[in-house]
Design an enzyme around this catalytic site. Structure first.
Site, short mmCIF file in Angstrom:
data_model
loop_
_atom_site.label_atom_id
_atom_site.label_comp_id
_atom_site.label_asym_id
_atom_site.label_seq_id
_atom_site.Cartn_x
_atom_site.Cartn_y
_atom_site.Cartn_z
N VAL A 33 0.84 -1.21 0.00
CA VAL A 33 0.00 0.00 0.00
C VAL A 33 0.88 1.26 0.00
O VAL A 33 0.60 2.22 -0.73
CB VAL A 33 -0.97 0.00 1.21
CG1 VAL A 33 -1.88 1.22 1.14
CG2 VAL A 33 -1.80 -1.28 1.24
N ALA B 138 9.70 5.46 6.19
CA ALA B 138 10.45 4.50 7.01
C ALA B 138 10.12 3.09 6.57
O ALA B 138 8.95 2.76 6.34
CB ALA B 138 10.10 4.67 8.49
N ARG C 9 12.32 -0.99 7.14
CA ARG C 9 13.58 -1.60 7.58
C ARG C 9 14.51 -1.81 6.40
O ARG C 9 15.71 -1.57 6.49
CB ARG C 9 13.30 -2.93 8.30
CG ARG C 9 12.77 -2.72 9.71
CD ARG C 9 12.22 -3.98 10.29
NE ARG C 9 11.11 -4.50 9.50
CZ ARG C 9 10.17 -5.33 9.95
NH1 ARG C 9 10.23 -5.75 11.20
NH2 ARG C 9 9.21 -5.75 9.17
N LYS D 18 -6.86 -1.87 9.75
CA LYS D 18 -8.14 -2.20 10.40
C LYS D 18 -7.95 -2.98 11.68
O LYS D 18 -8.71 -2.84 12.63
CB LYS D 18 -9.05 -2.96 9.44
CG LYS D 18 -8.44 -4.23 8.85
CD LYS D 18 -7.84 -4.00 7.49
CE LYS D 18 -7.04 -5.19 7.02
NZ LYS D 18 -6.71 -5.18 5.62
N GLU E 48 -3.60 -11.09 4.16
CA GLU E 48 -2.89 -10.43 5.26
C GLU E 48 -1.55 -11.13 5.49
O GLU E 48 -1.34 -12.28 5.05
CB GLU E 48 -3.72 -10.52 6.54
CG GLU E 48 -4.99 -9.73 6.50
CD GLU E 48 -4.77 -8.26 6.20
OE1 GLU E 48 -4.12 -7.57 6.99
OE2 GLU E 48 -5.25 -7.79 5.16
N LYS F 133 -13.12 -5.23 10.04
CA LYS F 133 -13.76 -4.20 9.20
C LYS F 133 -15.22 -4.01 9.60
O LYS F 133 -15.73 -2.88 9.63
CB LYS F 133 -13.65 -4.61 7.73
CG LYS F 133 -12.21 -4.68 7.23
CD LYS F 133 -12.12 -5.43 5.91
CE LYS F 133 -10.71 -5.51 5.38
NZ LYS F 133 -10.54 -6.50 4.31
P1 NDP Z 1 3.27 -4.84 3.49
O1 NDP Z 1 3.75 -5.98 4.33
O2 NDP Z 1 3.35 -4.96 2.02
O3 NDP Z 1 4.07 -3.53 3.91
C1 NDP Z 1 4.40 -3.22 5.23
C2 NDP Z 1 5.51 -2.19 5.20
O4 NDP Z 1 5.83 -1.81 6.54
C3 NDP Z 1 6.77 -2.69 4.56
O5 NDP Z 1 7.35 -1.66 3.80
C4 NDP Z 1 7.66 -3.01 5.75
O6 NDP Z 1 8.97 -2.93 5.30
C5 NDP Z 1 7.25 -1.90 6.72
N1 NDP Z 1 7.51 -2.23 8.12
C6 NDP Z 1 6.97 -3.24 8.84
N2 NDP Z 1 7.49 -3.22 10.09
C7 NDP Z 1 8.35 -2.19 10.14
C8 NDP Z 1 9.19 -1.67 11.16
N3 NDP Z 1 9.26 -2.22 12.37
N4 NDP Z 1 9.95 -0.60 10.87
C9 NDP Z 1 9.90 -0.03 9.66
N5 NDP Z 1 9.12 -0.48 8.64
C10 NDP Z 1 8.36 -1.55 8.89
O7 NDP Z 1 1.80 -4.53 3.97
P2 NDP Z 1 0.63 -3.87 3.12
O8 NDP Z 1 1.13 -2.68 2.42
O9 NDP Z 1 -0.07 -4.92 2.36
O10 NDP Z 1 -0.37 -3.44 4.30
C11 NDP Z 1 -0.15 -2.30 5.09
C12 NDP Z 1 -1.38 -2.04 5.94
O11 NDP Z 1 -2.49 -1.80 5.08
C13 NDP Z 1 -1.79 -3.22 6.84
O12 NDP Z 1 -2.34 -2.71 8.02
C14 NDP Z 1 -2.88 -3.91 6.01
O13 NDP Z 1 -3.78 -4.64 6.79
C15 NDP Z 1 -3.54 -2.70 5.37
N6 NDP Z 1 -4.25 -2.97 4.14
C16 NDP Z 1 -3.64 -3.65 3.13
C17 NDP Z 1 -4.31 -3.88 1.94
C18 NDP Z 1 -3.68 -4.59 0.81
O14 NDP Z 1 -4.34 -4.78 -0.22
N7 NDP Z 1 -2.39 -4.99 0.91
C19 NDP Z 1 -5.70 -3.40 1.75
C20 NDP Z 1 -6.24 -2.68 2.88
C21 NDP Z 1 -5.54 -2.48 4.02
P3 NDP Z 1 10.20 -3.72 5.93
O15 NDP Z 1 9.77 -5.13 6.13
O16 NDP Z 1 11.31 -3.51 4.95
O17 NDP Z 1 10.45 -3.02 7.20
N1 HSE Z 2 -6.51 -9.28 3.30
C1 HSE Z 2 -7.49 -8.30 2.97
C2 HSE Z 2 -8.48 -8.91 2.00
C3 HSE Z 2 -6.81 -7.10 2.35
O1 HSE Z 2 -8.23 -10.01 1.48
O2 HSE Z 2 -9.52 -8.33 1.77
C4 HSE Z 2 -7.71 -5.91 2.29
O3 HSE Z 2 -8.09 -5.44 3.54
#
Ligand code: NDP
Ligand code: HSE
Length: 440
Positions: free
Chosen positions: A14, A43, A45, A105, A190, A205
């Site tokens: 996202v 930010a 990692r 969420k 997820e 949700k």
């Molecule tokens: P990802 O796992 O793709 O991304 C998570 C990001 O957070 C990565 O860039 C990770 O990078 C970073 N991160 C995690 N822990 C740390 C830390 N301790 N320090 C710094 N950076 C950190 O997740 P998504 O983008 O899929 O999801 C993000 C959020 O959005 C979640 O809450 C998810 O439930 C929500 N969401 C996702 C949807 C989807 O379609 N993917 C839809 C709707 C909501 P690194 O590991 O390099 O640190």
């Molecule tokens: N894991 C979630 C789904 C991502 O499948 O709908 C969106 O919130």
């Protein structure tokens, strides 16, 4: 006007989408917001991976605390996920006077009460359109578009992973595990996919939508949650023969005695639009007393669809962040002092109709015994289907499947009837029970 300075926590699926959408549509967005939305610090990692997305356009750090403590940042966008570090970071950002946008969420379902209260005291906004149904603007629809209504109920396909699994199993006859792996590969699932398949993500949700629809606190801990792992392909098939599709629905209703809040596989009449929502798509049907039924449909997951909702929150924020807090839309759409304390009803008190599948001995009197039990519990039968024994168990089979659709009844009564039926010697296996909703 000065740009709004944004700090991104997380540059994953996202986060990268947000960056791309802002970079591509920045000019068009500024025509709407009147201010440039500029990501100044991110930010993650894996800083090399972050660099591959943002290049030199923003500062990059592996330390998310640098973002929330940066005095030059106006808005923190939390896209990391999880409940622990994410919660501490969001609360710190709020304490530092920053507005927060999040797609998380899980965080809001579990800690929303505390986070919303902290934001209220600090006079900042917590916006979360992306947290429910990804790109579909359902929070805005419920909180603002339907604000003239007394909302009675809503039901939604709010988890793309499980809808994708159910669609692929039904259409292509694929196995559950193979489709789940594909959903993970496509980025729908997820980080912990049990949240998807056990209905927890949908419950997160649903509890947010229920709070906004009825003006009640977020009550995720009270939500009845049943996923799709126990569903059998033969039930998907039998449901089709009876004119229904099985969907994992989140359902919340306001009834005289309280609020129903439940996620479970549900039979929906095939002719309903929501029954035809396939693949990873999401849809929510909401009913208000003035507007009637409203259906919102779209992509509930994925990089740019979810980013679309995050950026829409940023545009909203650009319009209200300098306004006095009393003139902003309340976080749950109702004034905090006017939240209702309507209790979530125990499942034994909900009223719905049922699909039952019973594996029974194929002999005289069995149907009469079963219908007698239903009649004694005052449960009315809507439809009955019995398969030929040979179709179910092959030549010389002495057992068959009996499928019963009931009219509405109280779940407590159904539980009693099921216990009595299960104890009959003619009932050969645990009875399958799937709830059914008309959604008219
Ligand atoms: P990802 O796992 O793709 O991304 C998570 C990001 O957070 C990565 O860039 C990770 O990078 C970073 N991160 C995690 N822990 C740390 C830390 N301790 N320090 C710094 N950076 C950190 O997740 P998504 O983008 O899929 O999801 C993000 C959020 O959005 C979640 O809450 C998810 O439930 C929500 N969401 C996702 C949807 C989807 O379609 N993917 C839809 C709707 C909501 P690194 O590991 O390099 O640190
Ligand atoms: N894991 C979630 C789904 C991502 O499948 O709908 C969106 O919130």
């Amino acid at each position: 006007m000065e740009a709004i300075r944004i700090g991104l926590l997380g540059v994953g699926t996202v986060g990268a989408g947000v960056f791309q959408v802002l970079a591509r549509n920045g000019g068009e967005i500024e025509r709407r917001s009147g201010r440039r939305l500029q990501v100044t610090q991110v930010a993650r990692r894996d800083t090399a991976a972050a660099k591959a997305v943002v290049g030199d356009a923003a500062g990059i750090s592996s330390d998310p605390w640098r973002v929330v403590n940066d005095p030059n940042i106006d808005v923190v966008v939390e896209l990391m996920g999880g409940y622990t570090l994410a919660k501490d970071l969001v609360l710190k950002a709020i304490a530092n006077g920053k507005h927060v946008v999040t797609a998380n969420k899980a965080l809001l379902a579990v800690h929303g009460g505390e986070i919303f209260e902290a934001a209220r005291r600090q006079g900042v906004v917590v916006a979360f359109e992306a947290a429910v149904a990804g790109g579909i603007p359902i929070i805005k629809t419920l909180r603002e578009g339907m604000s003239a209504n007394r909302v009675d109920w809503l039901a939604g396909i709010i988890n793309g992973t499980t809808n994708f699994i159910l669609s692929e199993m039904r259409d292509k006859g694929l196995a559950f595990d193979a489709v789940l792996a594909e959903a993970q590969r496509l980025g729908y699932a997820e980080a912990d996919p049990t949240f998807d398949i056990e209905g927890v993500d949908a419950a997160h949700k649903l509890s947010l939508m229920s709070a906004i629809a009825f003006g009640v606190p977020v009550q995720f801990d009270q939500c009845y949650t049943e996923g799709i792992t126990q569903l059998q392909t033969q039930d998907i098939r039998y449901a089709e023969q009876l004119g229904y599709r099985i969907k994992l629905l989140g359902i919340t209703k306001r009834v005289e005695s309280g609020v129903e809040l439940r996620v479970h596989p549900t039979l929906v009449p095939s002719e309903r639009l929501i029954a035809n929502v396939e693949g990873p798509m999401n849809a929510v049907v909401a009913h208000g007393d003035a507007v009637g039924t409203v259906l919102s449909y779209g992509q509930g997951a994925g990089s740019e669809p979810t980013a679309s909702a995050v950026v829409a929150d940023l545009v909203d924020l650009s319009r209200v962040m300098d306004a006095d807090a009393a003139h902003r839309v309340p976080v749950l759409g109702f004034q905090p002092a006017h939240l209702s304390d309507a209790a979530v009803l125990p499942m034994s008190e909900i009223v719905t109709s049922y699909y039952l599948r019973l594996r029974v001995k194929d002999e005289a009197g069995v149907l009469a015994q079963l219908t007698a039990i239903l009649a004694e519990s005052n449960i009315s039968i809507d439809a009955l289907l019995q398969r030929e024994a040979a179709e179910v168990g092959g030549e010389d089979s002495h057992q068959t499947d009996l499928i019963v659709l009931t009219h509405d009844t109280r779940e407590g009564l159904m539980n009693q009837a099921l216990a009595r039926m299960a104890s009959l010697p003619s009932v050969l296996a645990p009875i399958t029970r799937i709830r059914k909703e008309n959604l008219a």
